[in-house]
Design a protein around this motif. Structure first.
Motif, PDB file in Angstrom:
ATOM      1  N   ARG A 213       0.860  -1.180   0.000  1.00  0.00           N
ATOM      2  CA  ARG A 213       0.000   0.000   0.000  1.00  0.00           C
ATOM      3  C   ARG A 213       0.901   1.236   0.000  1.00  0.00           C
ATOM      4  NH1 ARG A 213      -4.043   0.805   5.012  1.00  0.00           N
ATOM      5  NH2 ARG A 213      -2.082   0.235   6.030  1.00  0.00           N
ATOM      6  N   VAL A 214       0.651   2.130  -0.961  1.00  0.00           N
ATOM      7  CA  VAL A 214       1.433   3.355  -1.050  1.00  0.00           C
ATOM      8  C   VAL A 214       0.513   4.538  -0.771  1.00  0.00           C
ATOM      9  CG1 VAL A 214       2.926   4.790  -2.475  1.00  0.00           C
ATOM     10  CG2 VAL A 214       3.009   2.315  -2.723  1.00  0.00           C
ATOM     11  N   ILE A 215       0.889   5.320   0.226  1.00  0.00           N
ATOM     12  CA  ILE A 215       0.114   6.477   0.659  1.00  0.00           C
ATOM     13  C   ILE A 215       0.843   7.746   0.236  1.00  0.00           C
ATOM     14  CG2 ILE A 215      -0.823   7.714   2.654  1.00  0.00           C
ATOM     15  CD1 ILE A 215      -0.788   4.988   4.153  1.00  0.00           C
ATOM     16  N   MET A 216       0.138   8.654  -0.426  1.00  0.00           N
ATOM     17  CA  MET A 216       0.721   9.932  -0.834  1.00  0.00           C
ATOM     18  C   MET A 216       0.129  11.061   0.012  1.00  0.00           C
ATOM     19  SD  MET A 216       2.786  11.695  -2.764  1.00  0.00           S
ATOM     20  CE  MET A 216       3.239  10.741  -4.232  1.00  0.00           C
ATOM     21  N   VAL A 217       1.003  11.921   0.506  1.00  0.00           N
ATOM     22  CA  VAL A 217       0.583  13.086   1.276  1.00  0.00           C
ATOM     23  C   VAL A 217       0.910  14.342   0.469  1.00  0.00           C
ATOM     24  CG1 VAL A 217       0.868  14.400   3.418  1.00  0.00           C
ATOM     25  CG2 VAL A 217       1.008  11.887   3.450  1.00  0.00           C
ATOM     26  N   GLY A 218      -0.095  15.176   0.249  1.00  0.00           N
ATOM     27  CA  GLY A 218       0.122  16.407  -0.514  1.00  0.00           C
ATOM     28  C   GLY A 218      -1.132  17.235  -0.548  1.00  0.00           C
ATOM     29  N   LYS A 225      -2.993  14.181  -9.230  1.00  0.00           N
ATOM     30  CA  LYS A 225      -2.124  13.479 -10.186  1.00  0.00           C
ATOM     31  C   LYS A 225      -1.642  12.165  -9.585  1.00  0.00           C
ATOM     32  CE  LYS A 225       0.146  13.632 -14.186  1.00  0.00           C
ATOM     33  NZ  LYS A 225      -0.553  13.703 -15.491  1.00  0.00           N
ATOM     34  N   ALA A 226      -1.289  12.198  -8.302  1.00  0.00           N
ATOM     35  CA  ALA A 226      -0.859  10.973  -7.624  1.00  0.00           C
ATOM     36  C   ALA A 226      -1.970   9.929  -7.622  1.00  0.00           C
ATOM     37  CB  ALA A 226      -0.427  11.299  -6.198  1.00  0.00           C
ATOM     38  N   ARG A 227      -3.199  10.398  -7.401  1.00  0.00           N
ATOM     39  CA  ARG A 227      -4.335   9.477  -7.415  1.00  0.00           C
ATOM     40  C   ARG A 227      -4.497   8.844  -8.796  1.00  0.00           C
ATOM     41  NH1 ARG A 227      -8.101  10.055  -3.613  1.00  0.00           N
ATOM     42  NH2 ARG A 227      -7.755  12.302  -3.492  1.00  0.00           N
ATOM     43  N   GLU A 228      -4.377   9.674  -9.843  1.00  0.00           N
ATOM     44  CA  GLU A 228      -4.484   9.198 -11.225  1.00  0.00           C
ATOM     45  C   GLU A 228      -3.399   8.184 -11.564  1.00  0.00           C
ATOM     46  OE1 GLU A 228      -4.280  12.494 -13.881  1.00  0.00           O
ATOM     47  OE2 GLU A 228      -5.874  13.600 -12.834  1.00  0.00           O
ATOM     48  N   MET A 229      -2.209   8.387 -10.992  1.00  0.00           N
ATOM     49  CA  MET A 229      -1.068   7.551 -11.353  1.00  0.00           C
ATOM     50  C   MET A 229      -0.887   6.343 -10.448  1.00  0.00           C
ATOM     51  SD  MET A 229       1.624  10.539 -12.564  1.00  0.00           S
ATOM     52  CE  MET A 229       2.782   9.466 -13.422  1.00  0.00           C
ATOM     53  N   GLY A 230      -1.857   6.120  -9.543  1.00  0.00           N
ATOM     54  CA  GLY A 230      -1.830   4.846  -8.837  1.00  0.00           C
ATOM     55  C   GLY A 230      -1.651   4.854  -7.337  1.00  0.00           C
ATOM     56  N   ALA A 231      -1.641   6.022  -6.677  1.00  0.00           N
ATOM     57  CA  ALA A 231      -1.538   6.018  -5.217  1.00  0.00           C
ATOM     58  C   ALA A 231      -2.734   5.273  -4.631  1.00  0.00           C
ATOM     59  CB  ALA A 231      -1.492   7.450  -4.688  1.00  0.00           C
TER      60      ALA A 231
END
Length: 364
Positions: A213-218, A225-231
């Protein structure tokens, strides 16, 4: 491929003073022993470029002289080779690294050439070469039609990778070096702080290396963009506390590893608070302030492993493979393309985040 016709002069975007750029006609450099001359096809703007233009690296003596040609995230084609070069031939498509070590100091011998002990010992006009070159910072860079490189700074581009995508190799490599230093726990939880280009690459690399599981914070468009690219999970730090949210998502244990790619002064502190006991934090970003704090007792009591990560040593071929395989969606990182003549406009779009800019590429 046959011999290339190389002109005597070329166009180059030169920095002639802080905040002053000039398009100039300059001599095309000639490759010496162990060097090749490359026709620059694509060069991406890095976050360090505007800072350098504005004089933000005076402490590092970047640039070391004027006029200076910046640019270090590039891809191009070999058009001539110097004496003794066997690794490359005219016509080869290559991506470059910013660093070429001296090859003689203890750090270079151990493979740590981005922290070469002879760094910065070149002459004030760049003509005295004591070994280490930092292209675009201490040595002339890629914001020009041609440049000469040591063979050790070059890597063959896979056939299915465009020049624009290959110019993302440096950015992807910077992320990959930090990811490798921190390590990725197969099936575990990885957190990325900062969905800029390096953070997005780190996110894709963690997924490719088996993170469960990869979590992006921003925030804002880059978080989307992170959501679109697979986060797998996106946390908007303007809406919720990322430390609390990561702990909630991990049952109070914390993430296995955190990649700090944001450069925000409070992010290293947050990274150490959201990582598990014995977890790892990679400091991949650079900071505009020296007042960056970490929670020393938390690091000590929880045995947190913190690693500093400089540039992209020994990872370029891996990064290019990931781009070739689609694990890194390099083309999706590129938001704008400009000509060399439009460089100042390109910097403005990049620096001021206009029109949803992410990676801005120049075609010399």
């Amino acid at each position: 491929m046959g011999k290339f016709e190389v002109p005597a002069t070329m166009k180059a975007m030169t920095l002639v003073a802080y905040d002053k750029l000039r398009l100039a006609e300059v001599p095309v450099p000639k490759p010496g022993p162990g060097e090749v001359l490359c026709r620059i096809k694509s060069v991406a703007i890095c976050g360090s470029d505007p800072k350098m233009i504005h004089g933000g690296y005076k402490f590092a003596n970047w640039p070391p002289y004027y006029p200076f040609i910046m640019g270090h995230e590039w891809a191009g084609q070999v058009v001539a080779v110097g004496e003794g070069v066997r690794e490359f031939k005219p016509g080869d498509r290559v991506a470059g690294e910013a660093h070429a070590g001296c090859g003689k100091c203890d750090n270079c011998k151990k493979g740590h050439y981005t922290v070469c002990l002879n760094y910065g010992k070149n002459g004030s006009n760049g003509t005295l070469d004591t070994g280490h070159r930092h292209y675009g910072f201490y040595w002339q860079g890629a914001n020009a039609e041609y440049n000469v490189y040591k063979v050790g700074a070059l890597h063959h581009i896979p056939e299915n990778v465009s020049y624009d995508a290959a110019a993302m190799c440096d950015c992807a490599g910077v992320a990959l070096h930090g990811v490798q230093l921190a390590g990725v726990t197969p099936g575990g939880t990885s957190v990325i702080l900062g969905p800029g280009a390096i953070g997005l690459c780190a996110m894709m690399e963690c997924k490719a290396l088996g993170s469960g599981r990869v979590i992006m914070v921003g925030r804002g468009s880059k978080l989307e963009k992170a959501r679109e690219m697979g986060a797998d999970v996106c946390i908007d730090f303007e809406i919720e506390d990322p430390v609390r949210r990561v702990l909630e998502l991990t049952g109070g244990v914390g993430a296995d590893e955190v990649m700090e790619c944001s450069g925000a002064v409070d992010s290293p502190m947050k990274a150490c608070k959201m990582v598990r006991k014995t977890g790892s934090v990679a400091i991949i970003a650079t900071y505009h302030s020296d007042e960056v704090l970490i929670p020393a007792n938390t690091v000590n009591f929880n045995e947190i492993h913190i690693v500093g990560s400089k540039a992209n040593p020994n990872v370029s071929d891996q990064a290019l493979h990931m781009i070739s395989s689609g694990a890194i969606q390099a083309e999706n990182l590129i938001s704008h393309v400009f000509s060399l003549e439009e460089y100042e406009k390109a910097v403005d779009v990049f620096e001021n985040k206009k029109d949803g800019s992410l990676k801005v590429v120049i075609h010399p």
